[in-house]
Motif scaffolding. Structure first.
Motif, PDB file in Angstrom:
ATOM      1  N   THR A   1      -9.402  10.090  -2.534  1.00  0.00           N
ATOM      2  CA  THR A   1      -8.212  10.578  -1.827  1.00  0.00           C
ATOM      3  C   THR A   1      -7.240  11.294  -2.762  1.00  0.00           C
ATOM      4  O   THR A   1      -6.188  11.752  -2.318  1.00  0.00           O
ATOM      5  CB  THR A   1      -7.464   9.419  -1.144  1.00  0.00           C
ATOM      6  N   PHE A   2      -7.600  11.400  -4.051  1.00  0.00           N
ATOM      7  CA  PHE A   2      -6.660  11.953  -5.026  1.00  0.00           C
ATOM      8  C   PHE A   2      -6.439  13.441  -4.810  1.00  0.00           C
ATOM      9  O   PHE A   2      -7.378  14.220  -4.624  1.00  0.00           O
ATOM     10  CB  PHE A   2      -7.177  11.719  -6.444  1.00  0.00           C
ATOM     11  N   PHE A   3      -5.167  13.828  -4.821  1.00  0.00           N
ATOM     12  CA  PHE A   3      -4.774  15.231  -4.726  1.00  0.00           C
ATOM     13  C   PHE A   3      -3.586  15.419  -5.646  1.00  0.00           C
ATOM     14  O   PHE A   3      -2.532  14.813  -5.447  1.00  0.00           O
ATOM     15  CB  PHE A   3      -4.395  15.594  -3.287  1.00  0.00           C
ATOM     16  N   GLU A   4      -3.764  16.242  -6.687  1.00  0.00           N
ATOM     17  CA  GLU A   4      -2.716  16.358  -7.694  1.00  0.00           C
ATOM     18  C   GLU A   4      -1.518  17.133  -7.154  1.00  0.00           C
ATOM     19  O   GLU A   4      -1.668  18.205  -6.563  1.00  0.00           O
ATOM     20  CB  GLU A   4      -3.251  17.040  -8.951  1.00  0.00           C
ATOM     21  N   CYS A   5      -0.349  16.575  -7.365  1.00  0.00           N
ATOM     22  CA  CYS A   5       0.900  17.202  -6.938  1.00  0.00           C
ATOM     23  C   CYS A   5       1.596  17.813  -8.145  1.00  0.00           C
ATOM     24  O   CYS A   5       1.459  17.327  -9.273  1.00  0.00           O
ATOM     25  CB  CYS A   5       1.820  16.167  -6.290  1.00  0.00           C
ATOM     26  N   PHE A   6       2.344  18.871  -7.895  1.00  0.00           N
ATOM     27  CA  PHE A   6       3.047  19.554  -8.970  1.00  0.00           C
ATOM     28  C   PHE A   6       4.530  19.654  -8.633  1.00  0.00           C
ATOM     29  O   PHE A   6       4.907  19.781  -7.482  1.00  0.00           O
ATOM     30  CB  PHE A   6       2.475  20.953  -9.200  1.00  0.00           C
ATOM     31  N   GLU A   7       5.327  19.599  -9.676  1.00  0.00           N
ATOM     32  CA  GLU A   7       6.769  19.737  -9.538  1.00  0.00           C
ATOM     33  C   GLU A   7       7.172  21.072 -10.150  1.00  0.00           C
ATOM     34  O   GLU A   7       6.788  21.385 -11.277  1.00  0.00           O
ATOM     35  CB  GLU A   7       7.468  18.589 -10.270  1.00  0.00           C
ATOM     36  N   TYR A   8       7.956  21.855  -9.400  1.00  0.00           N
ATOM     37  CA  TYR A   8       8.326  23.178  -9.879  1.00  0.00           C
ATOM     38  C   TYR A   8       9.780  23.261 -10.287  1.00  0.00           C
ATOM     39  O   TYR A   8      10.434  24.268 -10.083  1.00  0.00           O
ATOM     40  CB  TYR A   8       7.971  24.226  -8.825  1.00  0.00           C
ATOM     41  N   GLU A   9      10.285  22.184 -10.891  1.00  0.00           N
ATOM     42  CA  GLU A   9      11.533  22.292 -11.638  1.00  0.00           C
ATOM     43  C   GLU A   9      11.114  22.585 -13.068  1.00  0.00           C
ATOM     44  O   GLU A   9      10.535  21.743 -13.740  1.00  0.00           O
ATOM     45  CB  GLU A   9      12.352  21.003 -11.574  1.00  0.00           C
ATOM     46  N   HIS A  10      11.367  23.814 -13.518  1.00  0.00           N
ATOM     47  CA  HIS A  10      10.816  24.241 -14.798  1.00  0.00           C
ATOM     48  C   HIS A  10      11.530  23.557 -15.950  1.00  0.00           C
ATOM     49  O   HIS A  10      12.745  23.656 -16.099  1.00  0.00           O
ATOM     50  CB  HIS A  10      10.934  25.759 -14.938  1.00  0.00           C
TER      51      HIS A  10
ATOM     52  N   HIS B   1      10.599   5.082 -11.920  1.00  0.00           N
ATOM     53  CA  HIS B   1      10.257   4.623 -10.573  1.00  0.00           C
ATOM     54  C   HIS B   1       8.980   5.274 -10.070  1.00  0.00           C
ATOM     55  O   HIS B   1       8.782   6.481 -10.225  1.00  0.00           O
ATOM     56  CB  HIS B   1      11.401   4.922  -9.603  1.00  0.00           C
ATOM     57  N   ARG B   2       8.109   4.483  -9.429  1.00  0.00           N
ATOM     58  CA  ARG B   2       6.804   4.975  -8.972  1.00  0.00           C
ATOM     59  C   ARG B   2       6.907   6.092  -7.942  1.00  0.00           C
ATOM     60  O   ARG B   2       5.992   6.908  -7.836  1.00  0.00           O
ATOM     61  CB  ARG B   2       5.986   3.823  -8.369  1.00  0.00           C
ATOM     62  N   LEU B   3       7.977   6.126  -7.167  1.00  0.00           N
ATOM     63  CA  LEU B   3       8.083   7.165  -6.148  1.00  0.00           C
ATOM     64  C   LEU B   3       8.353   8.542  -6.742  1.00  0.00           C
ATOM     65  O   LEU B   3       8.181   9.550  -6.062  1.00  0.00           O
ATOM     66  CB  LEU B   3       9.193   6.821  -5.147  1.00  0.00           C
ATOM     67  N   ASN B   4       8.772   8.577  -7.999  1.00  0.00           N
ATOM     68  CA  ASN B   4       9.111   9.854  -8.631  1.00  0.00           C
ATOM     69  C   ASN B   4       7.918  10.435  -9.383  1.00  0.00           C
ATOM     70  O   ASN B   4       6.954   9.723  -9.704  1.00  0.00           O
ATOM     71  CB  ASN B   4      10.293   9.674  -9.582  1.00  0.00           C
ATOM     72  N   ASN B   5       8.003  11.723  -9.677  1.00  0.00           N
ATOM     73  CA  ASN B   5       6.918  12.415 -10.366  1.00  0.00           C
ATOM     74  C   ASN B   5       6.810  11.975 -11.816  1.00  0.00           C
ATOM     75  O   ASN B   5       7.792  11.587 -12.447  1.00  0.00           O
ATOM     76  CB  ASN B   5       7.125  13.930 -10.308  1.00  0.00           C
ATOM     77  N   ILE B   6       5.593  12.090 -12.334  1.00  0.00           N
ATOM     78  CA  ILE B   6       5.310  11.664 -13.699  1.00  0.00           C
ATOM     79  C   ILE B   6       5.740  12.753 -14.671  1.00  0.00           C
ATOM     80  O   ILE B   6       5.882  13.928 -14.292  1.00  0.00           O
ATOM     81  CB  ILE B   6       3.806  11.338 -13.827  1.00  0.00           C
TER      82      ILE B   6
ATOM     83  N   TYR C   1       0.854  -1.187   0.000  1.00  0.00           N
ATOM     84  CA  TYR C   1       0.000   0.000   0.000  1.00  0.00           C
ATOM     85  C   TYR C   1       0.892   1.240   0.000  1.00  0.00           C
ATOM     86  O   TYR C   1       1.857   1.342   0.758  1.00  0.00           O
ATOM     87  CB  TYR C   1      -0.942  -0.017   1.202  1.00  0.00           C
ATOM     88  N   LEU C   2       0.537   2.174  -0.873  1.00  0.00           N
ATOM     89  CA  LEU C   2       1.361   3.353  -1.103  1.00  0.00           C
ATOM     90  C   LEU C   2       0.493   4.606  -1.090  1.00  0.00           C
ATOM     91  O   LEU C   2      -0.734   4.532  -1.193  1.00  0.00           O
ATOM     92  CB  LEU C   2       2.059   3.277  -2.475  1.00  0.00           C
ATOM     93  N   TYR C   3       1.181   5.745  -0.998  1.00  0.00           N
ATOM     94  CA  TYR C   3       0.515   7.015  -1.244  1.00  0.00           C
ATOM     95  C   TYR C   3       1.264   7.718  -2.364  1.00  0.00           C
ATOM     96  O   TYR C   3       2.401   8.151  -2.197  1.00  0.00           O
ATOM     97  CB  TYR C   3       0.479   7.912  -0.004  1.00  0.00           C
ATOM     98  N   LEU C   4       0.631   7.808  -3.545  1.00  0.00           N
ATOM     99  CA  LEU C   4       1.235   8.432  -4.719  1.00  0.00           C
ATOM    100  C   LEU C   4       0.280   9.487  -5.274  1.00  0.00           C
ATOM    101  O   LEU C   4      -0.226   9.382  -6.378  1.00  0.00           O
ATOM    102  CB  LEU C   4       1.535   7.378  -5.799  1.00  0.00           C
ATOM    103  N   GLY C   5       0.008  10.484  -4.461  1.00  0.00           N
ATOM    104  CA  GLY C   5      -0.997  11.467  -4.830  1.00  0.00           C
ATOM    105  C   GLY C   5      -2.385  11.044  -4.420  1.00  0.00           C
ATOM    106  O   GLY C   5      -3.324  11.839  -4.413  1.00  0.00           O
ATOM    107  N   CYS C   6      -2.535   9.789  -4.091  1.00  0.00           N
ATOM    108  CA  CYS C   6      -3.748   9.236  -3.485  1.00  0.00           C
ATOM    109  C   CYS C   6      -3.359   7.903  -2.864  1.00  0.00           C
ATOM    110  O   CYS C   6      -2.282   7.359  -3.132  1.00  0.00           O
ATOM    111  CB  CYS C   6      -4.876   9.070  -4.505  1.00  0.00           C
ATOM    112  N   SER C   7      -4.211   7.364  -2.037  1.00  0.00           N
ATOM    113  CA  SER C   7      -3.935   6.069  -1.407  1.00  0.00           C
ATOM    114  C   SER C   7      -4.098   4.971  -2.449  1.00  0.00           C
ATOM    115  O   SER C   7      -5.118   4.907  -3.145  1.00  0.00           O
ATOM    116  CB  SER C   7      -4.884   5.842  -0.227  1.00  0.00           C
TER     117      SER C   7
END
Length: 662
Positions: A218-227, A181-186, A119-125
């Motif tokens: 439980t979904f909450f979109e995450c953003f990465e700010y490396e432009h 890898h799943r732990l990293n951002n898409i 079980y993971l949390y990747l922006g949602c459970s």
């Protein structure tokens, strides 16, 4: 440990148009001052490089900015410390979804679970279990082609690479993520572009992650700010030559992204050009059935149409031996039979500009593809970025910084008013703690109210012969800390009122013990602006921490009322306060002495140095002894004030060098 103060985010529009207001910055400050967050090389959760604690918020009349304190290990013991922090951080943030969500996933997916699920949390459970998507949604697999791709227009996105199916969500394939890898951002830019083209009617298919299902609510979109920006491309491929071309990565790209080189290959077949390109990544993988994963592109261009009619992106997997061989050959001589996973494809006529953009985004973090494909006027694109995205905003004064720090950063002070001497200057190569002579003027205002400021370390007194003054940090301890800090604000208001009319700039800092943390408050500005802010109780420290956010918002409001006030550069101390950015030049400086009479003289630096630095150069002296013009006693300890037309002469001093406020 190496410490750096870093800018994290501000309330101005980001490069993607997002805006975080002050309330959201305050949420980040409140979340991160105590526990901090992990900083990873190239945003890769498997490559921790530092730990970041949120430090404080800097306010000026135009913006609010959140700053952090980055801690970078410098030895083996510190590296072990970071690895332990990283392991705990990853477990708490990725492998510990709420128990109620786990129960709901287990209840709803019980018949599909193998017993080996995680079980993971990747922006949602989420639950991760081999082929669980096919078990729960068998129609999805039926709609996939022989490469395992599904038409994008058959999916319902609720986020980038996240698609809803009833009360659940499924995800784009994990190889769309950084370093596979799943732990990293898409790869948001690529999937966003594919989704946009699909909505406009393009025939697009993508690969899904068949081992991952999430709980939609439980979904909450995450953003990465490396432009990541793709160059603007033209509808022209006429300058692209047949054959193989290899572009080597820069040392920076090799270090941060482990990309060694990229091959580009064109060849002709009847009325079509075929284009292939592959990057060679030396990033060692530990979670796949291959050691190295290299991003690959294949495309077909119709010569008669001068237009691409097919484009697909994939991952090629290499063993160690295969990579050693591939590293020293080009794309035309690589070994056949490699592990291969296609991630996406576009069929039909493709606008050349879109085609180039998709290729560029497929190779996110790797600029070699954009470099090869040829943007429109590279210099014009760079000029646009420099002028709009990276504008060096004027420092709109006054500036305020409000920081939250753990009490363990400070000694266990017991006096009501404690002076912390945090600045050093070098004399004959040795560092000495110092306070500026202006502090002793302020000290007299406290003494008039029978308040004693306690020093806890030795120091010297320094005079910088300019009109910028940094007052030392005053730490308020004990049960009356908040009341005493507000008293200090009143005294500072009196002090600045007495100096109105002088062309002078000051910085001051106050630290206040609250129950849970120490609040550090600092202001930098012209005397008239500081008096405006402190007069009439505009700024008062709240009596409990629950009102801190409101206090910061009110302070921001008052600072924003001050217009047309410009400051020189400021610097941020690791204790969370701001002061003027001053440099001291110690040696090899040409200077001149001008005598006015037998007692007075002026010392000044060669004016050409000031022209070189773009600022005025003044002397810095250690004050040994002074004489008050009114009572003839030592001015630093006598009760006389400038506001009563008293001043002092320096009767004994050491010339330390020359100084400049940048």
């Amino acid at each position: 440990m190496k410490y750096n103060v870093i800018h994290l985010i501000n309330d101005q529009p980001a490069k993607n148009g997002d805006v975080y207001d002050l309330s959201e910055l305050l949420n980040l400050l409140n979340q991160g001052w105590k526990d901090g967050t992990l900083s990873c090389l190239s945003h890769d959760m498997l490559r921790p490089q530092a730990w970041i604690d949120t430090l404080g918020i800097v306010l000026d009349s135009k913006s609010a900015s959140l700053y952090g304190l980055r801690k970078m290990p410098q030895n083996t013991e510190e590296i072990r410390w970071l690895k332990a922090k990283a392991k705990k951080f990853v477990y708490e943030n990725f492998y510990s979804p709420p128990e109620c969500d786990v129960d709901e996933l287990q209840s709803g997916l019980r018949e599909c679970l193998s017993g080996n699920e995680n079980y993971l949390y990747l922006g949602c459970s989420c639950v991760c279990d081999e082929d669980i998507v096919s078990k729960k949604f068998p129609d999805i697999a039926k709609n996939c082609d022989k490469s395992g791709l599904i038409p994008l227009n058959r999916l319902s996105p609720i986020g980038i690479g996240v698609f809803e199916f009833g009360e659940y969500v499924i995800f784009a394939h994990e190889y769309f993520r950084r370093h596979l890898h799943r732990l990293n951002n898409i790869n948001k830019e690529l999937l966003d572009k594919l989704t946009c083209l699909s909505k406009n009617g393009a025939n697009i298919k993508i690969a899904l992650d068949f081992s991952l299902i999430g709980l939609k609510k439980t979904f909450f979109e995450c953003f990465e700010y490396e432009h990541w920006w793709g160059p603007k491309f033209s509808n022209d491929v006429s300058n692209l030559k047949e054959g193989v071309c290899c572009h080597s990565a820069s040392d920076e790209i090799k270090k941060f992204h482990k990309i060694h080189k990229q091959d580009f290959f064109w060849y002709k077949n009847n009325n079509e050009y075929t284009f292939e390109t592959e990057e060679i990544s030396l990033y060692k993988l530990h979670h796949t059935n291959f050691e190295y994963g290299c991003r690959y592109i294949h495309s077909i261009i119709d010569i008669n149409k001068n237009m691409p009619i097919h484009l697909d992106g994939a991952i090629r997997g290499y063993s160690i031996d295969e990579m050693l061989e591939r590293e020293n050959t080009d794309i035309t001589h690589q070994r056949r039979g490699l592990i291969y996973k296609k991630l996406w494809r576009v069929d039909g006529d493709i606008n050349l500009s879109d085609w180039k953009e998709l290729i560029c985004h497929h190779y996110k973090d790797n600029p070699l593809a954009g470099e090869y494909l040829g943007p429109i006027s590279v210099s014009a694109v760079n000029d646009k970025i420099e002028n709009e995205d990276f504008k060096d905003f004027e420092n709109a004064g006054p500036n305020c910084m409000i920081s939250l720090l753990t009490k363990k950063k400070f000694n266990n002070y017991t006096d009501d008013f404690n002076v912390l001497v945090t600045k050093n200057i070098h004399i004959d190569g040795e560092p000495f703690s110092y306070v500026e002579d202006s502090f002793y003027e302020l000290n007299k205002f406290f003494l008039q109210h029978n308040k004693k400021l306690s020093f806890h370390s030795d120091h010297i007194v320094v005079a910088f012969e300019d009109n910028f003054y940094d007052l030392p940090l005053i730490y308020h301890a004990g049960s009356k800390a908040i009341d005493n800090a507000n008293f200090s604000l009143d005294v500072l208001s009196e002090f600045f009122k007495s100096s109105i009319g002088r062309d002078e700039f000051f910085s001051f800092s106050l630290a206040i013990e609250y129950e849970e943390y120490v609040l550090v408050f600092s202001l930098v500005g012209e005397i008239k602006d500081l008096y405006f802010l402190l007069n009439s109780n505009k700024i008062k420290f709240p009596n409990n921490k629950n009102k801190i956010d409101t206090f910061i918002k009110e302070t921001y409001k008052h600072i924003s009322e001050i217009k047309n006030s410009i400051l020189p550069k400021i610097e941020i101390n690791i204790l969370g306060y701001i002061s003027f950015k001053r440099i001291v030049l110690y040696e090899n400086i040409d200077y001149f002495i001008e005598r006015i009479n037998d007692q007075d003289m002026f010392i000044y630096a060669d004016p050409r140095l000031g022209e070189l630095l773009g600022t005025k150069i003044n002397i810095a002296t250690e004050i040994i002894k002074t004489s008050c013009t009114s009572c003839k006693a030592d001015y630093l300890t006598c009760p006389c004030l400038r506001s009563t037309n008293s001043s002092y002469t320096i009767t004994d001093y050491n010339l330390l060098g020359f100084c400049a406020v940048l």
